[in-house]
Design a protein around this motif. Structure first.
Motif, PDB file in Angstrom:
ATOM      1  N   LEU A 118       1.121  -0.848   0.023  1.00  0.00           N
ATOM      2  CA  LEU A 118       0.179   0.285   0.592  1.00  0.00           C
ATOM      3  C   LEU A 118       0.709   1.037   0.411  1.00  0.00           C
ATOM      4  O   LEU A 118       0.686   1.950  -0.201  1.00  0.00           O
ATOM      5  CB  LEU A 118      -0.989  -0.198   1.011  1.00  0.00           C
ATOM      6  CG  LEU A 118      -1.670  -1.173   1.208  1.00  0.00           C
ATOM      7  CD1 LEU A 118      -2.765  -0.945   2.032  1.00  0.00           C
ATOM      8  CD2 LEU A 118      -2.859  -0.819   0.610  1.00  0.00           C
ATOM      9  N   ALA A 119       2.115   1.756   0.389  1.00  0.00           N
ATOM     10  CA  ALA A 119       3.132   2.750   0.916  1.00  0.00           C
ATOM     11  C   ALA A 119       3.150   2.407  -0.328  1.00  0.00           C
ATOM     12  O   ALA A 119       3.522   4.043  -0.895  1.00  0.00           O
ATOM     13  CB  ALA A 119       4.012   2.220   2.054  1.00  0.00           C
ATOM     14  N   LEU A 120       3.993   1.934  -1.026  1.00  0.00           N
ATOM     15  CA  LEU A 120       4.607   2.051  -2.333  1.00  0.00           C
ATOM     16  C   LEU A 120       3.371   1.459  -3.274  1.00  0.00           C
ATOM     17  O   LEU A 120       4.160   2.608  -4.837  1.00  0.00           O
ATOM     18  CB  LEU A 120       5.158   0.912  -2.794  1.00  0.00           C
ATOM     19  CG  LEU A 120       6.594   0.510  -2.150  1.00  0.00           C
ATOM     20  CD1 LEU A 120       7.205  -0.909  -2.781  1.00  0.00           C
ATOM     21  CD2 LEU A 120       7.547   1.202  -2.398  1.00  0.00           C
ATOM     22  N   SER A 121       2.437   1.711  -3.669  1.00  0.00           N
ATOM     23  CA  SER A 121       1.408   2.620  -3.793  1.00  0.00           C
ATOM     24  C   SER A 121       0.975   4.162  -4.071  1.00  0.00           C
ATOM     25  O   SER A 121       1.273   4.665  -5.108  1.00  0.00           O
ATOM     26  CB  SER A 121      -0.323   2.092  -4.159  1.00  0.00           C
ATOM     27  OG  SER A 121      -0.713   0.229  -4.074  1.00  0.00           O
ATOM     28  N   VAL A 122       1.451   4.552  -2.920  1.00  0.00           N
ATOM     29  CA  VAL A 122       1.718   6.165  -3.524  1.00  0.00           C
ATOM     30  C   VAL A 122       3.457   6.589  -3.520  1.00  0.00           C
ATOM     31  O   VAL A 122       3.244   7.391  -3.887  1.00  0.00           O
ATOM     32  CB  VAL A 122       1.355   6.287  -1.172  1.00  0.00           C
ATOM     33  CG1 VAL A 122       1.631   7.573  -1.273  1.00  0.00           C
ATOM     34  CG2 VAL A 122      -0.261   6.061  -0.679  1.00  0.00           C
ATOM     35  N   GLY A 123       4.125   5.593  -3.254  1.00  0.00           N
ATOM     36  CA  GLY A 123       5.723   6.077  -3.724  1.00  0.00           C
ATOM     37  C   GLY A 123       6.105   5.809  -4.447  1.00  0.00           C
ATOM     38  O   GLY A 123       7.438   6.003  -4.995  1.00  0.00           O
ATOM     39  N   THR A 124       4.865   5.101  -5.302  1.00  0.00           N
ATOM     40  CA  THR A 124       5.169   4.864  -6.748  1.00  0.00           C
ATOM     41  C   THR A 124       5.064   6.241  -7.620  1.00  0.00           C
ATOM     42  O   THR A 124       5.365   5.918  -9.295  1.00  0.00           O
ATOM     43  CB  THR A 124       5.400   3.718  -7.505  1.00  0.00           C
ATOM     44  OG1 THR A 124       3.758   3.719  -7.037  1.00  0.00           O
ATOM     45  CG2 THR A 124       6.299   2.676  -6.967  1.00  0.00           C
ATOM     46  N   GLN A 125       4.545   7.198  -7.667  1.00  0.00           N
ATOM     47  CA  GLN A 125       4.217   8.004  -8.324  1.00  0.00           C
ATOM     48  C   GLN A 125       4.981   9.164  -8.241  1.00  0.00           C
ATOM     49  O   GLN A 125       5.920   9.329  -7.589  1.00  0.00           O
ATOM     50  CB  GLN A 125       2.913   9.256  -7.304  1.00  0.00           C
ATOM     51  CG  GLN A 125       2.680   9.387  -6.614  1.00  0.00           C
ATOM     52  CD  GLN A 125       1.959  10.541  -5.313  1.00  0.00           C
ATOM     53  OE1 GLN A 125       1.086  10.891  -6.439  1.00  0.00           O
ATOM     54  NE2 GLN A 125       1.629  10.314  -4.216  1.00  0.00           N
ATOM     55  N   MET A 126       4.494  10.339  -9.593  1.00  0.00           N
ATOM     56  CA  MET A 126       6.420  10.985  -9.459  1.00  0.00           C
ATOM     57  C   MET A 126       7.278  10.493  -9.647  1.00  0.00           C
ATOM     58  O   MET A 126       8.766  11.411  -9.742  1.00  0.00           O
ATOM     59  CB  MET A 126       5.905  11.685  -8.413  1.00  0.00           C
ATOM     60  CG  MET A 126       5.396  13.192  -8.088  1.00  0.00           C
ATOM     61  SD  MET A 126       5.294  13.794  -6.072  1.00  0.00           S
ATOM     62  CE  MET A 126       6.686  15.134  -7.447  1.00  0.00           C
ATOM     63  N   LYS A 127       7.527   9.965 -10.877  1.00  0.00           N
ATOM     64  CA  LYS A 127       7.859   8.857 -11.398  1.00  0.00           C
ATOM     65  C   LYS A 127       9.323   8.471 -10.240  1.00  0.00           C
ATOM     66  O   LYS A 127      10.743   9.011 -10.909  1.00  0.00           O
ATOM     67  CB  LYS A 127       8.908   9.335 -11.917  1.00  0.00           C
ATOM     68  CG  LYS A 127       7.841   9.836 -13.401  1.00  0.00           C
ATOM     69  CD  LYS A 127       8.181  10.248 -14.968  1.00  0.00           C
ATOM     70  CE  LYS A 127       7.657   9.987 -15.974  1.00  0.00           C
ATOM     71  NZ  LYS A 127       7.913  10.782 -16.696  1.00  0.00           N
ATOM     72  N   THR A 128       9.128   8.944  -8.695  1.00  0.00           N
ATOM     73  CA  THR A 128      10.205   8.291  -8.200  1.00  0.00           C
ATOM     74  C   THR A 128      10.917   6.954  -8.456  1.00  0.00           C
ATOM     75  O   THR A 128      12.512   7.173  -8.173  1.00  0.00           O
ATOM     76  CB  THR A 128       9.634   8.012  -7.152  1.00  0.00           C
ATOM     77  OG1 THR A 128       8.913   6.952  -6.604  1.00  0.00           O
ATOM     78  CG2 THR A 128       9.048   9.236  -6.064  1.00  0.00           C
ATOM     79  N   PHE A 129      10.632   6.524  -9.067  1.00  0.00           N
ATOM     80  CA  PHE A 129      11.492   4.607  -8.960  1.00  0.00           C
ATOM     81  C   PHE A 129      11.710   5.101 -10.677  1.00  0.00           C
ATOM     82  O   PHE A 129      10.679   5.789 -11.427  1.00  0.00           O
ATOM     83  CB  PHE A 129      10.533   3.508  -9.740  1.00  0.00           C
ATOM     84  CG  PHE A 129      10.858   3.264  -7.716  1.00  0.00           C
ATOM     85  CD1 PHE A 129      11.673   2.280  -7.001  1.00  0.00           C
ATOM     86  CD2 PHE A 129      10.160   3.959  -6.835  1.00  0.00           C
ATOM     87  CE1 PHE A 129      11.866   2.155  -5.890  1.00  0.00           C
ATOM     88  CE2 PHE A 129       9.786   3.619  -5.244  1.00  0.00           C
ATOM     89  CZ  PHE A 129      11.064   2.688  -4.852  1.00  0.00           C
ATOM     90  N   LYS A 130      12.759   4.419 -11.466  1.00  0.00           N
ATOM     91  CA  LYS A 130      12.697   4.285 -12.901  1.00  0.00           C
ATOM     92  C   LYS A 130      12.045   3.054 -13.458  1.00  0.00           C
ATOM     93  O   LYS A 130      12.423   2.032 -12.684  1.00  0.00           O
ATOM     94  CB  LYS A 130      14.208   4.529 -13.464  1.00  0.00           C
ATOM     95  CG  LYS A 130      15.282   5.969 -13.143  1.00  0.00           C
ATOM     96  CD  LYS A 130      16.623   5.714 -13.554  1.00  0.00           C
ATOM     97  CE  LYS A 130      17.377   6.724 -13.249  1.00  0.00           C
ATOM     98  NZ  LYS A 130      18.366   6.763 -13.513  1.00  0.00           N
ATOM     99  N   ASP A 131      12.203   2.812 -14.128  1.00  0.00           N
ATOM    100  CA  ASP A 131      11.031   1.010 -15.114  1.00  0.00           C
ATOM    101  C   ASP A 131      12.172   0.531 -14.956  1.00  0.00           C
ATOM    102  O   ASP A 131      11.402  -0.084 -13.759  1.00  0.00           O
ATOM    103  CB  ASP A 131      10.928   1.874 -16.493  1.00  0.00           C
ATOM    104  CG  ASP A 131       9.683   2.485 -16.729  1.00  0.00           C
ATOM    105  OD1 ASP A 131       8.996   2.806 -16.026  1.00  0.00           O
ATOM    106  OD2 ASP A 131       9.447   2.913 -17.902  1.00  0.00           O
ATOM    107  N   GLU A 132      13.509   0.495 -15.168  1.00  0.00           N
ATOM    108  CA  GLU A 132      14.352  -0.828 -14.287  1.00  0.00           C
ATOM    109  C   GLU A 132      14.468  -0.960 -13.251  1.00  0.00           C
ATOM    110  O   GLU A 132      15.325  -1.754 -12.992  1.00  0.00           O
ATOM    111  CB  GLU A 132      15.432   0.236 -15.240  1.00  0.00           C
ATOM    112  CG  GLU A 132      16.600   0.769 -14.879  1.00  0.00           C
ATOM    113  CD  GLU A 132      16.286   1.998 -15.739  1.00  0.00           C
ATOM    114  OE1 GLU A 132      17.121   2.879 -15.725  1.00  0.00           O
ATOM    115  OE2 GLU A 132      15.321   1.992 -16.294  1.00  0.00           O
TER     116      GLU A 132
END
Length: 1115
Positions: A561-575
């Motif tokens: 659930l936390a990563l559902s919020v934390g992955t917005q705004m391109k904080t993680f690259k696709d790779e």
């Protein structure tokens, strides 16, 4: 007097009375005793596990279980702690709802499904006589229904709550307060959980819809209530309480039994003004809902049918449920998504929801979304259905290849498990853990693929009502074995798996933390802080904190659930994101590895496909080399026991378990043990008779099964006991083949075969087999008959006599036809006339030459290919009749023998006390009086039977004599005149049989055949012709004839003695010997016939017997 208050420093005088020391010693003794008991228990466990202690964990002996599931006592509120209070609340709400969904799903899968599925199993409930039984079962299930109703209501509430919480977050209303920035946030996990809950409701619908017994009993129960309604006083029920009860039943029927559980859920009123949440008019929520459905379906659809598929089919059912829910809330249809869902049916023609319950996506979507179904042409829908049949046909064709492929895959995987897990930790610890993780995951994937293939194929056959071929059954059973082999492999290496799982989980957590730390640095490095960026940072911190701890399901849920919020705004690259998602999926699998393996390898569905077990056992017997695989099948059959414990329709589930156990054991005995016993018995007999002429038993020339594999098997665990095939086979073999000779039942059923294959000896009262391929002949005597009577009871005697009567009726019909034949009748009348005319010249004796002439004349009429004349066949007929009478005599003797053995414990047969009277005098209970009465009747029967026995001969004479002596059977009265030719024929035959005894080829050899004498005596009695036969003085004529010839030979020898012609003397000696043999044989026949006549009271004629009966009646 005032009482002074005690001061705090007041205390008793210090006086040591020794009580403290005694108390201490008692406690020490108790502690020492506890330690000794505990030590002995540990020693007992160690001794029990002595052979199995080590790294290998025996699946059948499992006294200690290892629980690998991570556990902690922290609540969600304790886990979700960041400085962002709003985010905390959002994550906490969704985590709590997801946890509630998991609890509801667990309750349904463990309790409710089983309680409904097993209803009606394990007991008979007939519509005619079992209404009360069905009523009792329905009353028990009524409690389950109430529980189910509460459960369904709770599910409805949770669904509404989830929808409301999501709608609150994604609110398109301008007046609504924004909780957090949700534009880039997608709580996919929440939607997946919502889909799981919808699948639970859908499954309940399918179970109840497909349960014919439940529906039938429900109708019967309603009828029962109607009868109660008409007469409440009879059932002691208050009428005012009956109506509310009926209303409750109608409510339950409408809620549960009309197939509307799922439908009622999606048709709920989600727009509740009291809550203040807009749902159906919320465009932002509608778009978010549709986006998540598409995302989940895209992820699922790409994995369907692939080797890496693991739970996508269940998610596919969930996606369909979500699609229907979306349609009912927002009344919009995504035609492209709808078509995509239908197209997925090509890959997944059916989904097994639980046990034998199948779900068809196309049927579901057409029924639940009729508006969308109109947009799709009918041909496409028909194509989907036809593809289901094509899928099944294709699966049947590819099954053998699939089995071979998986056999190679699973065996190589098992070898990897053994080799990887046998290695000690080396310097490359990280690589070693990665390889172990890959092997574990691969095992789970294989288990899922095999399980899906078995369930889909078997359940499709059942739902489409198509018969399975034997080849398909064998292939599917092989797959079941492979499935259990995977589970056993995990279990065998439990020690190493337990050691590895913790390290692997930590490694995966560290990899996830490293990825999150990288993203966190990226967020922190950007100095432009906004509320959205702060939410992302807080979410990453929450994920990081949660991963630092045991990998419990709550922590993994919070991370997701936390990563559902934390992955917005391109904080993680696709790779970076894809590897992180893969790591978290692996963490899910590894953390729940034992539970995942158990679920994927669960074969409880086999209860509904028990019909395959006999075919499987036949296959195991035919391929004895692989006998060890039977352990896997019994392990699979044992899987349904835990679910049976939740059956609620019986008083206790023990009855259901006993019936299942009994059914499986009956099949096991019939299709494996009995066959083994017969083979053992056959092999033992052939081994004993190796000196005889047997068929070739060379295993290199004749294909012989090596059954030794079955007896080298370890005991098979089933329920709470072990089945030792070796011990059971030998024990059963011993009980199946008692050494008591040929059984009375077998003789009785095949009396026609018995009398033709066995010869009777009158004096020794024994039957001897006529011919045999071996060097011994079977015999049957009184002891054998007595043993059979003792086994089957004395009632078998009367039944045997009845069978003999039926046999004699058929034989006497042939007898009558022969006597009526013109060739025979004319010759007999001619001989009678000749005897009457010449008896004065022949001294009242029937001429021997006349009998010989009759014999020759009959032979001219024709002979069989075996060289037998009509008279030979008639002689055989009479011998068979005589053998049947001999058998009746033996039955009577055997009965007397059996009764005398039973009565030998009675001290005095003349003075037997009456036990019933003695018991009444003592005033004992009624049960004791009944027992005494039964004992008296038994003693009375035994006494009368041992003293007299039943006169079976008299019965068989009385039943046939009137018909034989009637006017319409006048042709039978010629019988006495045919006896002389018959005796000549018999003597010639008997001498020929005895001479063969000394020859090398003993075909047709015999030394006794008293059945002929018995038959002649019986028929003469039936015709009342003893006096007529005696008037022939036949045996005197025979004796005179042979004595005359012997004297002539002796006189000739005296004359020729002077000539010293050796050849002539030898011829004369041989002639004399031949005459002696014939005379002796006639004498033996005379003695046998005289003995046989005694049985039929030859001293009295029919008229004298009738007069005797009249005299007795007068007395």
């Amino acid at each position: 007097m005032a009482v002074e208050a005690l001061t705090p420093d007041w205390e008793f005088d210090r006086f040591d009375d020794g009580s403290t020391k005694i108390h201490t010693e008692v406690q020490l003794k108790n502690y020492v005793k506890f330690l000794e008991d505990y030590t002995s228990q540990l020693k007992g466990i160690e001794d029990a596990l002595d052979d199995s202690i080590g790294d290998v964990w025996d699946f059948t002996l499992d006294p200690i279980a290892l629980k690998l599931l991570p556990y902690e006592q922290s609540s969600l509120l304790e886990l979700i702690k960041t400085e962002n209070k709003v985010l905390n609340k959002v994550i906490t709400v969704y985590a709590a709802l997801c946890s509630e969904v998991k609890k509801l799903k667990y309750e349904a899968e463990t309790k409710l499904y089983s309680g409904l599925l097993y209803y009606g199993e394990g007991g008979e409930c007939l519509s005619a006589v079992g209404v009360s039984v069905c009523g009792a079962e329905m009353l028990r299930v009524h409690l389950v229904r109430q529980e189910l109703s509460c459960f369904v209501s709770r599910c409805y509430e949770v669904v509404v709550s989830v929808v409301h919480q999501l709608a609150s977050l994604y609110n398109s209303s301008k007046n609504a307060t924004k909780i957090i920035e949700s534009s880039g946030v997608h709580f996919q996990t929440v939607y997946e959980h919502l889909g799981e809950l919808l699948v639970v409701l859908l499954t309940l619908d399918e179970i109840l819809e497909n349960h014919g017994t439940l529906k039938e009993h429900w109708k019967m129960y309603k009828r029962l209530l109607k009868s109660v309604h008409h007469n409440p006083s009879k059932f002691e029920i208050q009428e005012e309480k009956l109506k509310p009860f009926e209303k409750l039943l109608l409510k339950l029927e409408g809620q549960l039994l009309d197939g509307m559980i799922f439908q009622a859920c999606v048709e709920q009123r989600f727009d509740d003004p009291g809550v203040g949440v807009a749902v159906s008019k919320n465009s932002a929520f509608a778009e978010e809902f549709a986006h998540n459905i598409r995302t989940i379906f895209t992820n699922v659809e790409s994995k369907l049918g692939e080797p890496s598929e693991i739970d996508q089919r269940d998610k596919y059912a969930g996606v369909c449920g979500l699609f229907v829910l979306h349609f009912h809330i927002f009344r919009t249809v995504d035609k492209k998504l709808y078509k995509g869902l239908l197209d997925a049916c090509k890959k997944v023609p059916a989904v097994t929801l639980t046990a034998n319950i199948m779900w068809f996506a196309d049927t579901f979507l057409v029924q639940k979304v009729p508006a969308a179904a109109k947009l799709i042409d009918k041909k496409s829908l028909q194509m989907v259905r036809s593809q289901r049949e094509a899928f099944l046909q294709q699966r049947v064709q590819t099954l053998p290849k699939d089995v071979q492929s998986y056999y190679v895959f699973v065996t190589s995987w098992m070898m990897k498990m053994e080799s990887i897990l046998s290695k000690e930790h080396n310097e490359k610890f990280t690589e070693d853990l990665s390889s172990r993780c890959s092997v574990f995951v691969q095992g789970i994937l294989y288990a899922y693929s095999i399980s899906t293939m078995i369930k889909t194929t078997m359940n499709l056959y059942m739902s489409m009502q198509k018969p399975m071929t034997k080849a398909s059954v064998k292939s599917l059973c092989r797959l079941v074995e492979l499935l259990k082999a995977i589970e056993h492999t995990f279990h065998r290496r439990s020690m190493v798996v337990a050691d590895s799982v913790t390290h692997i989980a930590q490694q995966l957590q560290s990899q996830a933390l490293a990825a999150i730390a990288t993203a966190k640095k990226r967020v922190i490095s950007d100095k432009k802080y906004s509320e959205q960026r702060l939410d992302v940072l807080s979410a990453l911190v929450l994920a990081e904190n949660t991963l630092n701890g045991p990998s419990t399901k709550e922590r993994r849920l919070v991370v997701s659930l936390a990563l559902s919020v934390g992955t917005q705004m391109k904080t993680f690259k696709d790779e970076e994101l894809l590897p992180l998602q893969l790591v978290l999926k692996k963490l899910d699998l590894i953390s729940e590895i034992r539970e995942r393996v158990k679920v994927q390898c669960d074969c409880s569905f086999l209860y509904w496909h028990r019909a395959v077990f006999p075919i499987y056992l036949d296959d195991v017997y035919d391929h004895a080399v692989d006998a060890a695989r039977i352990h896997y099948m019994f392990s699979a059959l044992r899987d349904c026991v835990p679910s049976m414990l939740h059956a609620r329709h019986l008083d206790t589930c023990d009855q259901l378990l006993e019936n299942y156990d009994k059914e499986i054991m009956e099949v096991f005995n019939q299709h494996l043990l009995d066959k083994l016993c017969k083979e053992i018995e056959k092999d033992l007999r052939l081994s004993v008779h190796t000196h005889l002429k047997l068929d070739d038993r060379n295993p290199f020339k004749v294909g012989m099964k090596d059954l030794a594999h079955f007896f080298s098997l370890k005991p098979i665990r089933f329920f709470n006991r072990f089945l030792d095939i070796k011990g059971m086979s030998l024990q059963t073999s011993h009980s199946l083949y008692p050494l008591q000779g040929l059984d009375v039942l077998e003789i009785m059923r095949n009396i026609h075969v018995f009398v033709s294959r066995y010869l009777y000896n009158l004096n020794n009262q024994i039957f001897i087999e006529r011919t045999s391929n071996n060097k011994h002949l079977n015999t049957i005597n009184i002891r054998h008959i007595a043993n059979s009577i003792r086994t089957h009871g004395t009632g078998i005697m009367n039944t045997t006599v009845n069978f003999t009567y039926q046999f004699l009726r058929k034989k006497f019909y042939i007898f009558s036809q022969f006597m009526y034949d013109e060739h025979i009748k004319s010759r007999l009348i001619k001989d009678m006339r000749f005897f009457r005319e010449t008896k004065d010249q022949s001294d009242q004796k029937y001429p021997f030459e006349r009998a010989e002439k009759f014999n020759r004349g009959i032979r001219k009429l024709g002979i069989t290919p075996d060289g037998m004349s009509y008279l030979d066949q008639f002689r055989q007929l009479i011998s068979q009749i005589g053998n049947a009478m001999g058998y009746v005599r033996m039955i009577r003797s055997g009965g007397l023998h059996c009764c005398s053995n039973a009565i030998r414990f009675v001290p005095d047969l003349e003075d037997i006390v009456n036990f019933e009277e003695l018991v009444k005098e003592e005033g004992l209970s009624e049960e004791t009086q009944k027992a005494a009465s039964v004992l008296d009747s038994v003693l009375s029967d035994l006494t009368s039977n041992s003293a007299e026995g039943t006169e079976y001969f008299k019965m068989l004479v009385d039943v046939f004599a009137p018909e034989f002596r009637s006017v319409k059977n006048m042709h039978l009265r010629n019988f006495y005149i045919i006896v002389p030719p018959l005796t000549v024929n018999f003597v010639a035959h008997s001498i020929g049989c005895k001479e063969k005894l000394n020859k090398k080829n003993k075909g047709g050899a015999a030394f006794t055949d008293d059945g002929f004498a018995m038959g002649v005596a019986y028929i003469l009695k039936l015709l009342d012709q003893y006096q007529e036969f005696d008037s022939l003085h036949w045996f005197q004529a025979v004796r005179e004839k042979y004595m005359k010839e012997k004297n002539a030979v002796v006189k000739e020898q005296n004359v020729q003695a002077t000539s010293q012609d050796e050849k002539l003397m030898q011829t004369m000696n041989l002639t004399q010997k031949r005459l002696d043999v014939y005379l002796q044989e006639f004498e033996l026949l005379y003695f046998s016939l005289s003995s046989a006549r005694i049985f039929f009271r030859a001293d009295k004629t029919a008229a004298e017997e009738i007069q005797e009966k009249k005299d007795k009646g007068k007395q």
